[in-house]
Write a protein that holds these residues in place. Structure first.
Motif, short mmCIF file in Angstrom:
data_model
loop_
_atom_site.label_atom_id
_atom_site.label_comp_id
_atom_site.label_asym_id
_atom_site.label_seq_id
_atom_site.Cartn_x
_atom_site.Cartn_y
_atom_site.Cartn_z
N LEU A 100 0.83 -1.20 0.00
CA LEU A 100 0.00 0.00 0.00
C LEU A 100 0.87 1.25 0.00
N GLU A 101 1.97 1.20 0.74
CA GLU A 101 2.90 2.34 0.77
C GLU A 101 3.51 2.55 -0.62
N LYS A 102 3.88 1.44 -1.27
CA LYS A 102 4.44 1.53 -2.62
C LYS A 102 3.43 2.08 -3.61
N LEU A 103 2.18 1.60 -3.48
CA LEU A 103 1.11 2.08 -4.36
C LEU A 103 0.87 3.57 -4.16
N ASN A 104 0.90 4.01 -2.89
CA ASN A 104 0.71 5.43 -2.58
C ASN A 104 1.81 6.28 -3.21
N ILE A 105 3.06 5.80 -3.11
CA ILE A 105 4.20 6.49 -3.71
C ILE A 105 4.05 6.54 -5.23
N TYR A 106 3.64 5.40 -5.80
CA TYR A 106 3.46 5.31 -7.25
C TYR A 106 2.42 6.30 -7.75
N ILE A 107 1.29 6.37 -7.05
CA ILE A 107 0.21 7.28 -7.45
C ILE A 107 0.67 8.73 -7.35
N LYS A 108 1.43 9.06 -6.29
CA LYS A 108 1.94 10.42 -6.15
C LYS A 108 2.87 10.79 -7.29
N LEU A 109 3.74 9.84 -7.65
CA LEU A 109 4.70 10.09 -8.72
C LEU A 109 4.02 10.14 -10.09
N MET A 110 2.87 9.49 -10.20
CA MET A 110 2.18 9.40 -11.49
C MET A 110 0.97 10.32 -11.58
N GLN A 111 0.88 11.32 -10.71
CA GLN A 111 -0.28 12.22 -10.71
C GLN A 111 -0.48 12.89 -12.06
N ASN A 112 0.62 13.38 -12.64
CA ASN A 112 0.49 14.06 -13.92
C ASN A 112 0.04 13.10 -15.03
N VAL A 113 0.49 11.85 -14.94
CA VAL A 113 0.09 10.86 -15.92
C VAL A 113 -1.40 10.53 -15.75
N GLN A 114 -1.85 10.45 -14.48
CA GLN A 114 -3.26 10.15 -14.22
C GLN A 114 -4.17 11.25 -14.76
N ILE A 115 -3.76 12.51 -14.56
CA ILE A 115 -4.55 13.61 -15.11
C ILE A 115 -4.57 13.55 -16.63
N THR A 116 -3.43 13.18 -17.22
CA THR A 116 -3.37 13.03 -18.67
C THR A 116 -4.31 11.93 -19.14
N TYR A 117 -4.28 10.78 -18.44
CA TYR A 117 -5.20 9.68 -18.76
C TYR A 117 -6.64 10.16 -18.69
N PHE A 118 -6.95 10.90 -17.62
CA PHE A 118 -8.32 11.39 -17.43
C PHE A 118 -8.77 12.24 -18.60
N MET A 119 -7.91 13.16 -19.01
CA MET A 119 -8.29 14.08 -20.08
C MET A 119 -8.38 13.37 -21.43
N VAL A 120 -7.51 12.38 -21.65
CA VAL A 120 -7.57 11.62 -22.90
C VAL A 120 -8.88 10.85 -22.98
N VAL A 121 -9.24 10.14 -21.88
CA VAL A 121 -10.50 9.40 -21.84
C VAL A 121 -11.68 10.36 -22.00
N LEU A 122 -11.59 11.51 -21.34
CA LEU A 122 -12.67 12.51 -21.40
C LEU A 122 -12.87 13.01 -22.82
N TYR A 123 -11.78 13.33 -23.51
CA TYR A 123 -11.88 13.86 -24.86
C TYR A 123 -12.39 12.80 -25.85
N ILE A 124 -11.93 11.57 -25.67
CA ILE A 124 -12.42 10.49 -26.54
C ILE A 124 -13.92 10.31 -26.33
N GLY A 125 -14.34 10.30 -25.05
CA GLY A 125 -15.76 10.17 -24.74
C GLY A 125 -16.57 11.34 -25.27
N ALA A 126 -16.01 12.56 -25.17
CA ALA A 126 -16.69 13.77 -25.66
C ALA A 126 -16.88 13.69 -27.18
N LEU A 127 -15.89 13.17 -27.88
CA LEU A 127 -16.00 13.02 -29.33
C LEU A 127 -17.08 12.01 -29.70
N ILE A 128 -17.15 10.93 -28.91
CA ILE A 128 -18.17 9.91 -29.17
C ILE A 128 -19.57 10.50 -28.95
N ILE A 129 -19.73 11.24 -27.84
CA ILE A 129 -21.02 11.88 -27.54
C ILE A 129 -21.38 12.89 -28.64
#
Length: 212
Positions: A14-43
């Motif tokens: 859990l500690e490793k996962l927490n560290i991983y998520i912190k280090l990957m915050q910018n990637v997670q936001i990027t993932y979010f926006m990519v999924v959001l834009y793909i979904g927006a195009l579909i809609i």
């Protein structure tokens, strides 16, 4: 394995996962926006085709899209974590974790120690390879930190300019807010990368002196 050992192991994971998520915050936001834009195009495409269920429930579709984007980005991070367990123990992630230390002198010492003591799969310290790895990943991060905000800002501007999403709407304001947050997060990586570069330069200087 005893219950205590299992508990300790779970805590470590859990500690490793927490560290991983912190280090990957910018990637997670990027993932979010990519999924959001793909979904927006579909809609948008389904709305263009006059699909009744979409046209008559556009607000619901947008809310569902946000939920799917949040869950989807988090799931992608979890998948990348569990599919690449070796990443969290890699030299890059150890250095990335140390680069988040606030005190600059302590950060310098910890990053330097990581690079100089990291052992490869053979259990050996290959300083020259460690230096090359950090130099390569730092350059990659630098390019990512500069390029991604520009790309996402351009994509967001396209949605706004075509009036598919109004900048004054809750979704438009949310998107603009995310772009700003992601840009700030990525721009913050630039001085961190620069700091790591300086540490690497110092290690190379010391290494050359030892050889001469």
């Amino acid at each position: 394995m005893s219950k205590m050992a299992k508990k300790d192991r779970t805590k470590i994971n859990l500690e490793k996962l927490n560290i991983y998520i912190k280090l990957m915050q910018n990637v997670q936001i990027t993932y979010f926006m990519v999924v959001l834009y793909i979904g927006a195009l579909i809609i948008w495409f389904l709305e263009f085709l006059n699909v009744d269920i979409v046209v008559n429930n556009l607000d619901v579709c947008i809310i569902l899209l946000l939920v799917v984007s949040i869950l989807g980005s988090f799931m992608l991070i979890l998948i990348s974590y569990f599919r690449g367990q070796e990443k969290i123990n890699s030299l890059y992630f150890q250095v990335a974790e140390k680069s988040m230390i606030v005190d600059q002198y302590q950060r310098y010492l910890e990053i330097k120690k990581c690079i100089e003591t990291y052992k490869n799969t053979k259990g050996e310290v290959d300083l020259e390879t460690n230096i090359v790895v950090i130099e390569a990943t730092t350059e990659h991060n630098q390019a990512y930190s500069v390029g991604v905000p520009i790309l996402l800002t351009a994509l967001t501007a396209v949605f706004f300019s075509t009036e598919e999403i109004s900048v004054m709407s809750p979704l438009g304001a949310f998107l603009a807010f995310l772009v700003v947050i992601l840009s700030v997060e990525l721009v913050n990586n630039i001085p961190r990368n620069a700091f790591t570069k300086k540490v690497v330069e110092k290690i190379k200087e010391e290494n050359l002196k030892k050889k001469s």
